[in-house]
Write a protein that holds these residues in place. Sequence first.
Motif, PDB file in Angstrom:
ATOM      1  N   ARG A  54      -8.782  -4.183  -4.354  1.00 60.35           N
ATOM      2  CA  ARG A  54     -10.187  -3.832  -4.578  1.00 60.35           C
ATOM      3  C   ARG A  54     -10.589  -2.596  -3.788  1.00 60.35           C
ATOM      4  O   ARG A  54     -11.509  -1.872  -4.183  1.00 60.35           O
ATOM      5  CB  ARG A  54     -11.093  -5.007  -4.176  1.00 60.35           C
ATOM      6  CG  ARG A  54     -10.937  -6.246  -5.046  1.00 60.35           C
ATOM      7  CD  ARG A  54     -11.741  -7.399  -4.461  1.00 60.35           C
ATOM      8  NE  ARG A  54     -11.509  -8.647  -5.184  1.00 60.35           N
ATOM      9  CZ  ARG A  54     -11.932  -9.843  -4.773  1.00 60.35           C
ATOM     10  NH1 ARG A  54     -12.608  -9.934  -3.620  1.00 60.35           N
ATOM     11  NH2 ARG A  54     -11.667 -10.919  -5.484  1.00 60.35           N
ATOM     12  N   ASP A  55      -9.908  -2.353  -2.679  1.00 55.60           N
ATOM     13  CA  ASP A  55     -10.261  -1.221  -1.815  1.00 55.60           C
ATOM     14  C   ASP A  55      -9.396   0.007  -2.045  1.00 55.60           C
ATOM     15  O   ASP A  55      -9.553   1.005  -1.341  1.00 55.60           O
ATOM     16  CB  ASP A  55     -10.142  -1.649  -0.334  1.00 55.60           C
ATOM     17  CG  ASP A  55     -11.093  -2.783   0.014  1.00 55.60           C
ATOM     18  OD1 ASP A  55     -12.195  -2.819  -0.557  1.00 55.60           O
ATOM     19  OD2 ASP A  55     -10.717  -3.640   0.844  1.00 55.60           O
ATOM     20  N   TRP A  56      -8.489  -0.060  -3.004  1.00 56.94           N
ATOM     21  CA  TRP A  56      -7.622   1.084  -3.253  1.00 56.94           C
ATOM     22  C   TRP A  56      -8.395   2.192  -3.961  1.00 56.94           C
ATOM     23  O   TRP A  56      -9.147   1.928  -4.918  1.00 56.94           O
ATOM     24  CB  TRP A  56      -6.440   0.678  -4.121  1.00 56.94           C
ATOM     25  CG  TRP A  56      -5.415  -0.141  -3.403  1.00 56.94           C
ATOM     26  CD1 TRP A  56      -5.482  -0.606  -2.126  1.00 56.94           C
ATOM     27  CD2 TRP A  56      -4.177  -0.598  -3.947  1.00 56.94           C
ATOM     28  NE1 TRP A  56      -4.359  -1.332  -1.827  1.00 56.94           N
ATOM     29  CE2 TRP A  56      -3.542  -1.345  -2.918  1.00 56.94           C
ATOM     30  CE3 TRP A  56      -3.556  -0.463  -5.173  1.00 56.94           C
ATOM     31  CZ2 TRP A  56      -2.307  -1.946  -3.104  1.00 56.94           C
ATOM     32  CZ3 TRP A  56      -2.312  -1.052  -5.360  1.00 56.94           C
ATOM     33  CH2 TRP A  56      -1.692  -1.788  -4.334  1.00 56.94           C
ATOM     34  N   VAL A  87      -0.722 -14.143  -4.306  1.00 56.23           N
ATOM     35  CA  VAL A  87      -1.400 -13.647  -5.506  1.00 56.23           C
ATOM     36  C   VAL A  87      -2.863 -13.349  -5.196  1.00 56.23           C
ATOM     37  O   VAL A  87      -3.395 -12.286  -5.556  1.00 56.23           O
ATOM     38  CB  VAL A  87      -1.280 -14.661  -6.660  1.00 56.23           C
ATOM     39  CG1 VAL A  87      -2.113 -14.208  -7.856  1.00 56.23           C
ATOM     40  CG2 VAL A  87       0.184 -14.839  -7.063  1.00 56.23           C
ATOM     41  N   HIS A  88      -3.526 -14.259  -4.501  1.00 57.02           N
ATOM     42  CA  HIS A  88      -4.940 -14.044  -4.152  1.00 57.02           C
ATOM     43  C   HIS A  88      -5.108 -12.898  -3.166  1.00 57.02           C
ATOM     44  O   HIS A  88      -6.036 -12.087  -3.293  1.00 57.02           O
ATOM     45  CB  HIS A  88      -5.524 -15.331  -3.562  1.00 57.02           C
ATOM     46  CG  HIS A  88      -5.575 -16.474  -4.509  1.00 57.02           C
ATOM     47  ND1 HIS A  88      -5.970 -16.332  -5.828  1.00 57.02           N
ATOM     48  CD2 HIS A  88      -5.290 -17.798  -4.354  1.00 57.02           C
ATOM     49  CE1 HIS A  88      -5.922 -17.502  -6.435  1.00 57.02           C
ATOM     50  NE2 HIS A  88      -5.501 -18.412  -5.568  1.00 57.02           N
ATOM     51  N   ALA A  89      -4.195 -12.814  -2.187  1.00 55.89           N
ATOM     52  CA  ALA A  89      -4.309 -11.756  -1.188  1.00 55.89           C
ATOM     53  C   ALA A  89      -4.124 -10.373  -1.808  1.00 55.89           C
ATOM     54  O   ALA A  89      -4.837  -9.424  -1.455  1.00 55.89           O
ATOM     55  CB  ALA A  89      -3.271 -11.982  -0.084  1.00 55.89           C
ATOM     56  N   VAL A  90      -3.192 -10.232  -2.731  1.00 53.90           N
ATOM     57  CA  VAL A  90      -2.959  -8.946  -3.391  1.00 53.90           C
ATOM     58  C   VAL A  90      -4.158  -8.563  -4.242  1.00 53.90           C
ATOM     59  O   VAL A  90      -4.586  -7.394  -4.257  1.00 53.90           O
ATOM     60  CB  VAL A  90      -1.670  -8.993  -4.231  1.00 53.90           C
ATOM     61  CG1 VAL A  90      -1.561  -7.762  -5.128  1.00 53.90           C
ATOM     62  CG2 VAL A  90      -0.452  -9.088  -3.320  1.00 53.90           C
ATOM     63  N   ARG A  91      -4.723  -9.519  -4.959  1.00 55.81           N
ATOM     64  CA  ARG A  91      -5.914  -9.221  -5.769  1.00 55.81           C
ATOM     65  C   ARG A  91      -7.062  -8.716  -4.890  1.00 55.81           C
ATOM     66  O   ARG A  91      -7.784  -7.789  -5.273  1.00 55.81           O
ATOM     67  CB  ARG A  91      -6.339 -10.463  -6.555  1.00 55.81           C
ATOM     68  CG  ARG A  91      -5.459 -10.764  -7.763  1.00 55.81           C
ATOM     69  CD  ARG A  91      -6.075 -11.878  -8.588  1.00 55.81           C
ATOM     70  NE  ARG A  91      -5.341 -12.164  -9.805  1.00 55.81           N
ATOM     71  CZ  ARG A  91      -5.478 -11.497 -10.950  1.00 55.81           C
ATOM     72  NH1 ARG A  91      -6.335 -10.479 -11.017  1.00 55.81           N
ATOM     73  NH2 ARG A  91      -4.785 -11.837 -12.019  1.00 55.81           N
ATOM     74  N   ARG A 128       0.827  -1.200   0.000  1.00 56.54           N
ATOM     75  CA  ARG A 128       0.000   0.000   0.000  1.00 56.54           C
ATOM     76  C   ARG A 128       0.867   1.258   0.000  1.00 56.54           C
ATOM     77  O   ARG A 128       0.602   2.221  -0.725  1.00 56.54           O
ATOM     78  CB  ARG A 128      -0.934   0.005   1.219  1.00 56.54           C
ATOM     79  CG  ARG A 128      -2.096  -0.956   1.114  1.00 56.54           C
ATOM     80  CD  ARG A 128      -3.107  -0.692   2.221  1.00 56.54           C
ATOM     81  NE  ARG A 128      -2.576  -1.033   3.538  1.00 56.54           N
ATOM     82  CZ  ARG A 128      -2.676  -2.220   4.116  1.00 56.54           C
ATOM     83  NH1 ARG A 128      -3.287  -3.210   3.469  1.00 56.54           N
ATOM     84  NH2 ARG A 128      -2.181  -2.440   5.315  1.00 56.54           N
ATOM     85  N   VAL A 129       1.904   1.257   0.805  1.00 52.07           N
ATOM     86  CA  VAL A 129       2.797   2.418   0.890  1.00 52.07           C
ATOM     87  C   VAL A 129       3.538   2.630  -0.420  1.00 52.07           C
ATOM     88  O   VAL A 129       3.629   3.746  -0.942  1.00 52.07           O
ATOM     89  CB  VAL A 129       3.799   2.234   2.048  1.00 52.07           C
ATOM     90  CG1 VAL A 129       4.854   3.336   2.034  1.00 52.07           C
ATOM     91  CG2 VAL A 129       3.073   2.208   3.383  1.00 52.07           C
ATOM     92  N   LEU A 130       4.047   1.542  -0.986  1.00 55.00           N
ATOM     93  CA  LEU A 130       4.840   1.650  -2.211  1.00 55.00           C
ATOM     94  C   LEU A 130       3.972   2.054  -3.401  1.00 55.00           C
ATOM     95  O   LEU A 130       4.403   2.853  -4.248  1.00 55.00           O
ATOM     96  CB  LEU A 130       5.525   0.311  -2.485  1.00 55.00           C
ATOM     97  CG  LEU A 130       6.761   0.323  -3.382  1.00 55.00           C
ATOM     98  CD1 LEU A 130       7.827   1.255  -2.820  1.00 55.00           C
ATOM     99  CD2 LEU A 130       7.313  -1.083  -3.543  1.00 55.00           C
ATOM    100  N   ALA A 131       2.767   1.541  -3.463  1.00 53.27           N
ATOM    101  CA  ALA A 131       1.874   1.862  -4.583  1.00 53.27           C
ATOM    102  C   ALA A 131       1.570   3.359  -4.635  1.00 53.27           C
ATOM    103  O   ALA A 131       1.389   3.929  -5.719  1.00 53.27           O
ATOM    104  CB  ALA A 131       0.576   1.064  -4.466  1.00 53.27           C
ATOM    105  N   ALA A 132       1.533   3.989  -3.486  1.00 51.55           N
ATOM    106  CA  ALA A 132       1.237   5.424  -3.446  1.00 51.55           C
ATOM    107  C   ALA A 132       2.362   6.253  -4.039  1.00 51.55           C
ATOM    108  O   ALA A 132       2.160   7.432  -4.375  1.00 51.55           O
ATOM    109  CB  ALA A 132       0.969   5.852  -2.003  1.00 51.55           C
TER     110      ALA A 132
END
Length: 231
Positions: free
Chosen positions: A208-210, A200-204, A179-183
């Motif tokens: 969804r909430d981003w 892979v499933h957890a990241v997908r 989450r931090v890096l994506a920002a």
Amino acid sequence: MGIASRIKDMAEAALLTEASVTAVDHISDDFVRVSLHSPALRTARWTAGTKVQLRLPGDGWTMRTYTPLHWDAADGRTELLAYRHGHGPASTWCGEVAAGDSVRFMGPRRSIDAPSAGERILFVGDESSVALACSFATTGAEVTHLFEATRPAELPQTLAKLSLPAEVCGNDALLERLRVLAATVATPYRLIVTGNAATVHAVRREIRDWPAPPAKVVGKAYWAAGRAGLD
């Protein structure tokens, strides 16, 4: 050699490419880089992210999938980076392979599409994803790497030897660090997540909430607890 063995060898020769192992570099306790050479590699069509399926030694038809780091068609050479995960036949081969050995493999074949030069990529993976990240480094894409690792204090040393800048964290911290890096990644970008099927499933689920999700998400499981030979 019996008739059955001759038929099996002929079938393999027709389906698989044979190459010679020219060098083996144990860059850490867990990673081994294997250099291959064959005239047949000069005519193969390779792009970053494609895969080869290597037939492991033994009487059976045991195949494991690897991502070539690069491909020198002019000289007929390529390199594989193998991660010794668990105690199966692939880990055994990683510990025993030596220069002068012959190997047979199928491919290269399409797996994950290579990024284009300048494309922004947020790359998430684990130790089994390092070879794919190295292949993407040949494309000129702007790649930001985040790796989860079983031993996060050790993986950065391997990545440094491969000239692969990355952030490394433990398994429990991955989603928070993501989450931090994506920002910090400019949009639009493509998110690529590979490695553990559970990750892979957890990241997908996470993205969804981003509020500003990636333009595209590509996920591919390389392994799962209790299962062997995932592609």
